[in-house]
Scaffold this motif. Structure first.
Motif, PDB file in Angstrom:
ATOM      1  N   ALA A  34     118.367  87.383  85.732  1.00  0.00           N
ATOM      2  CA  ALA A  34     117.247  87.722  86.601  1.00  0.00           C
ATOM      3  C   ALA A  34     116.692  89.099  86.278  1.00  0.00           C
ATOM      4  O   ALA A  34     115.489  89.329  86.353  1.00  0.00           O
ATOM      5  CB  ALA A  34     117.679  87.666  88.065  1.00  0.00           C
ATOM      6  N   SER A  35     117.557  90.032  85.912  1.00  0.00           N
ATOM      7  CA  SER A  35     117.082  91.388  85.683  1.00  0.00           C
ATOM      8  C   SER A  35     116.608  91.599  84.257  1.00  0.00           C
ATOM      9  O   SER A  35     115.897  92.551  83.984  1.00  0.00           O
ATOM     10  CB  SER A  35     118.189  92.399  86.000  1.00  0.00           C
ATOM     11  N   GLY A  36     117.034  90.738  83.334  1.00  0.00           N
ATOM     12  CA  GLY A  36     116.652  90.917  81.941  1.00  0.00           C
ATOM     13  C   GLY A  36     117.224  92.199  81.365  1.00  0.00           C
ATOM     14  O   GLY A  36     116.721  92.737  80.393  1.00  0.00           O
ATOM     15  N   GLY A  37     118.284  92.703  81.975  1.00  0.00           N
ATOM     16  CA  GLY A  37     118.895  93.943  81.499  1.00  0.00           C
ATOM     17  C   GLY A  37     118.219  95.189  82.029  1.00  0.00           C
ATOM     18  O   GLY A  37     118.634  96.289  81.732  1.00  0.00           O
ATOM     19  N   GLY A  38     117.175  95.032  82.835  1.00  0.00           N
ATOM     20  CA  GLY A  38     116.444  96.176  83.369  1.00  0.00           C
ATOM     21  C   GLY A  38     117.145  96.764  84.572  1.00  0.00           C
ATOM     22  O   GLY A  38     118.086  96.202  85.104  1.00  0.00           O
ATOM     23  N   SER A  40     116.016  98.503  88.208  1.00  0.00           N
ATOM     24  CA  SER A  40     114.980  98.926  89.145  1.00  0.00           C
ATOM     25  C   SER A  40     115.487  98.701  90.565  1.00  0.00           C
ATOM     26  O   SER A  40     116.563  98.153  90.778  1.00  0.00           O
ATOM     27  CB  SER A  40     113.679  98.148  88.912  1.00  0.00           C
ATOM     28  N   THR A  41     114.696  99.099  91.508  1.00  0.00           N
ATOM     29  CA  THR A  41     115.050  98.918  92.916  1.00  0.00           C
ATOM     30  C   THR A  41     115.201  97.444  93.250  1.00  0.00           C
ATOM     31  O   THR A  41     116.096  97.061  93.998  1.00  0.00           O
ATOM     32  CB  THR A  41     113.975  99.560  93.808  1.00  0.00           C
ATOM     33  N   GLU A  42     114.357  96.608  92.670  1.00  0.00           N
ATOM     34  CA  GLU A  42     114.414  95.173  92.947  1.00  0.00           C
ATOM     35  C   GLU A  42     115.743  94.574  92.483  1.00  0.00           C
ATOM     36  O   GLU A  42     116.360  93.800  93.207  1.00  0.00           O
ATOM     37  CB  GLU A  42     113.251  94.463  92.265  1.00  0.00           C
ATOM     38  N   GLU A  43     116.189  94.921  91.285  1.00  0.00           N
ATOM     39  CA  GLU A  43     117.473  94.417  90.790  1.00  0.00           C
ATOM     40  C   GLU A  43     118.624  94.924  91.642  1.00  0.00           C
ATOM     41  O   GLU A  43     119.597  94.215  91.883  1.00  0.00           O
ATOM     42  CB  GLU A  43     117.711  94.798  89.323  1.00  0.00           C
ATOM     43  N   PHE A  44     118.536  96.170  92.107  1.00  0.00           N
ATOM     44  CA  PHE A  44     119.567  96.708  92.972  1.00  0.00           C
ATOM     45  C   PHE A  44     119.624  95.940  94.282  1.00  0.00           C
ATOM     46  O   PHE A  44     120.709  95.633  94.784  1.00  0.00           O
ATOM     47  CB  PHE A  44     119.325  98.203  93.228  1.00  0.00           C
ATOM     48  N   GLU A  45     118.465  95.606  94.830  1.00  0.00           N
ATOM     49  CA  GLU A  45     118.417  94.830  96.073  1.00  0.00           C
ATOM     50  C   GLU A  45     119.016  93.440  95.865  1.00  0.00           C
ATOM     51  O   GLU A  45     119.727  92.927  96.738  1.00  0.00           O
ATOM     52  CB  GLU A  45     116.981  94.721  96.595  1.00  0.00           C
ATOM     53  N   ILE A  46     118.740  92.830  94.714  1.00  0.00           N
ATOM     54  CA  ILE A  46     119.324  91.519  94.406  1.00  0.00           C
ATOM     55  C   ILE A  46     120.834  91.628  94.338  1.00  0.00           C
ATOM     56  O   ILE A  46     121.560  90.786  94.878  1.00  0.00           O
ATOM     57  CB  ILE A  46     118.744  90.955  93.086  1.00  0.00           C
ATOM     58  N   CYS A  48     122.726  93.887  95.822  1.00  0.00           N
ATOM     59  CA  CYS A  48     123.236  94.121  97.183  1.00  0.00           C
ATOM     60  C   CYS A  48     123.228  92.824  97.994  1.00  0.00           C
ATOM     61  O   CYS A  48     124.181  92.547  98.735  1.00  0.00           O
ATOM     62  CB  CYS A  48     122.412  95.195  97.884  1.00  0.00           C
ATOM     63  N   ASP A  49     122.173  92.038  97.850  1.00  0.00           N
ATOM     64  CA  ASP A  49     122.109  90.758  98.556  1.00  0.00           C
ATOM     65  C   ASP A  49     123.231  89.829  98.100  1.00  0.00           C
ATOM     66  O   ASP A  49     123.828  89.126  98.918  1.00  0.00           O
ATOM     67  CB  ASP A  49     120.755  90.081  98.347  1.00  0.00           C
ATOM     68  N   ASP A  50     123.517  89.823  96.801  1.00  0.00           N
ATOM     69  CA  ASP A  50     124.624  89.005  96.291  1.00  0.00           C
ATOM     70  C   ASP A  50     125.958  89.475  96.845  1.00  0.00           C
ATOM     71  O   ASP A  50     126.811  88.664  97.212  1.00  0.00           O
ATOM     72  CB  ASP A  50     124.655  89.040  94.759  1.00  0.00           C
ATOM     73  N   ALA A  51     126.156  90.781  96.923  1.00  0.00           N
ATOM     74  CA  ALA A  51     127.402  91.324  97.482  1.00  0.00           C
ATOM     75  C   ALA A  51     127.528  90.964  98.960  1.00  0.00           C
ATOM     76  O   ALA A  51     128.615  90.588  99.423  1.00  0.00           O
ATOM     77  CB  ALA A  51     127.457  92.835  97.284  1.00  0.00           C
ATOM     78  N   ASP A  52     126.432  91.061  99.710  1.00  0.00           N
ATOM     79  CA  ASP A  52     126.455  90.684 101.126  1.00  0.00           C
ATOM     80  C   ASP A  52     126.749  89.194 101.283  1.00  0.00           C
ATOM     81  O   ASP A  52     127.498  88.785 102.174  1.00  0.00           O
ATOM     82  CB  ASP A  52     125.125  91.026 101.798  1.00  0.00           C
ATOM     83  N   SER A  53     126.172  88.377 100.412  1.00  0.00           N
ATOM     84  CA  SER A  53     126.412  86.939 100.453  1.00  0.00           C
ATOM     85  C   SER A  53     127.866  86.620 100.131  1.00  0.00           C
ATOM     86  O   SER A  53     128.481  85.766 100.781  1.00  0.00           O
ATOM     87  CB  SER A  53     125.475  86.230  99.471  1.00  0.00           C
ATOM     88  N   ASN A  54     128.433  87.309  99.152  1.00  0.00           N
ATOM     89  CA  ASN A  54     129.841  87.101  98.814  1.00  0.00           C
ATOM     90  C   ASN A  54     130.743  87.507  99.975  1.00  0.00           C
ATOM     91  O   ASN A  54     131.737  86.833 100.269  1.00  0.00           O
ATOM     92  CB  ASN A  54     130.220  87.871  97.551  1.00  0.00           C
ATOM     93  N   ALA A  55     130.417  88.612 100.633  1.00  0.00           N
ATOM     94  CA  ALA A  55     131.204  89.051 101.796  1.00  0.00           C
ATOM     95  C   ALA A  55     131.103  88.022 102.923  1.00  0.00           C
ATOM     96  O   ALA A  55     132.091  87.727 103.585  1.00  0.00           O
ATOM     97  CB  ALA A  55     130.731  90.425 102.276  1.00  0.00           C
ATOM     98  N   ALA A  56     129.909  87.480 103.135  1.00  0.00           N
ATOM     99  CA  ALA A  56     129.722  86.467 104.176  1.00  0.00           C
ATOM    100  C   ALA A  56     130.496  85.200 103.844  1.00  0.00           C
ATOM    101  O   ALA A  56     131.098  84.581 104.732  1.00  0.00           O
ATOM    102  CB  ALA A  56     128.238  86.154 104.350  1.00  0.00           C
ATOM    103  N   THR A  57     130.524  84.815 102.575  1.00  0.00           N
ATOM    104  CA  THR A  57     131.277  83.637 102.154  1.00  0.00           C
ATOM    105  C   THR A  57     132.758  83.827 102.406  1.00  0.00           C
ATOM    106  O   THR A  57     133.443  82.929 102.912  1.00  0.00           O
ATOM    107  CB  THR A  57     131.035  83.359 100.658  1.00  0.00           C
ATOM    108  N   MET A  58     133.281  85.003 102.055  1.00  0.00           N
ATOM    109  CA  MET A  58     134.694  85.280 102.265  1.00  0.00           C
ATOM    110  C   MET A  58     135.022  85.309 103.756  1.00  0.00           C
ATOM    111  O   MET A  58     136.032  84.750 104.189  1.00  0.00           O
ATOM    112  CB  MET A  58     135.079  86.601 101.605  1.00  0.00           C
ATOM    113  N   LEU A  59     134.163  85.939 104.547  1.00  0.00           N
ATOM    114  CA  LEU A  59     134.395  85.987 105.988  1.00  0.00           C
ATOM    115  C   LEU A  59     134.323  84.592 106.596  1.00  0.00           C
ATOM    116  O   LEU A  59     135.099  84.258 107.496  1.00  0.00           O
ATOM    117  CB  LEU A  59     133.396  86.926 106.670  1.00  0.00           C
ATOM    118  N   ASP A  60     133.435  83.749 106.096  1.00  0.00           N
ATOM    119  CA  ASP A  60     133.322  82.377 106.579  1.00  0.00           C
ATOM    120  C   ASP A  60     134.621  81.614 106.342  1.00  0.00           C
ATOM    121  O   ASP A  60     135.086  80.890 107.217  1.00  0.00           O
ATOM    122  CB  ASP A  60     132.149  81.670 105.896  1.00  0.00           C
TER     123      ASP A  60
END
Length: 109
Positions: A34-38, A40-46, A48-60
């Protein structure tokens, strides 16, 4: 894990559970592609969202492993989907203690 951290994780989990597209935590695309190796703020947000999703999966999965009474109390408190019952306050306190214990054991901090 502190109670404040647990509450943040539970808020994140509740938001994740309300999404139509949570896909049980499995990403629909790789961050690297998704980032193409770049960088930016957008890739960082992606990321962070993946980390939050992983935490939610583990908590679930942790919530699925606690007793039914504790799970019902969590669902009532955080998802507003279960009925209120007389021992709910005791069950929610026990659920928090059990979730903290299991989260520490599984490395969810």
């Amino acid at each position: 894990m502190t109670l404040d951290r647990l509450f943040w994780l539970l808020e994140n989990w509740a938001e994740w559970m309300r999404r139509d597209t949570h896909k049980l935590g499995y990403p629909s695309k790789s961050l690297m592609i998704a980032s193409g190796g770049g960088s930016s703020t957008e890739e960082f947000e992606i990321m962070c969202d993946d980390a939050d999703s992983n935490a939610a999966t583990m908590l679930d999965s942790i919530i699925d492993s606690i007793s039914m009474a504790q799970r019902t109390a969590i669902n009532h408190q955080w998802l507003k989907v279960a009925h209120c019952y007389p021992t709910q306050l005791l069950d929610i306190d026990e659920a928090y203690t059990e979730i903290i214990k299991l989260a520490n054991r599984r490395g969810l901090i």
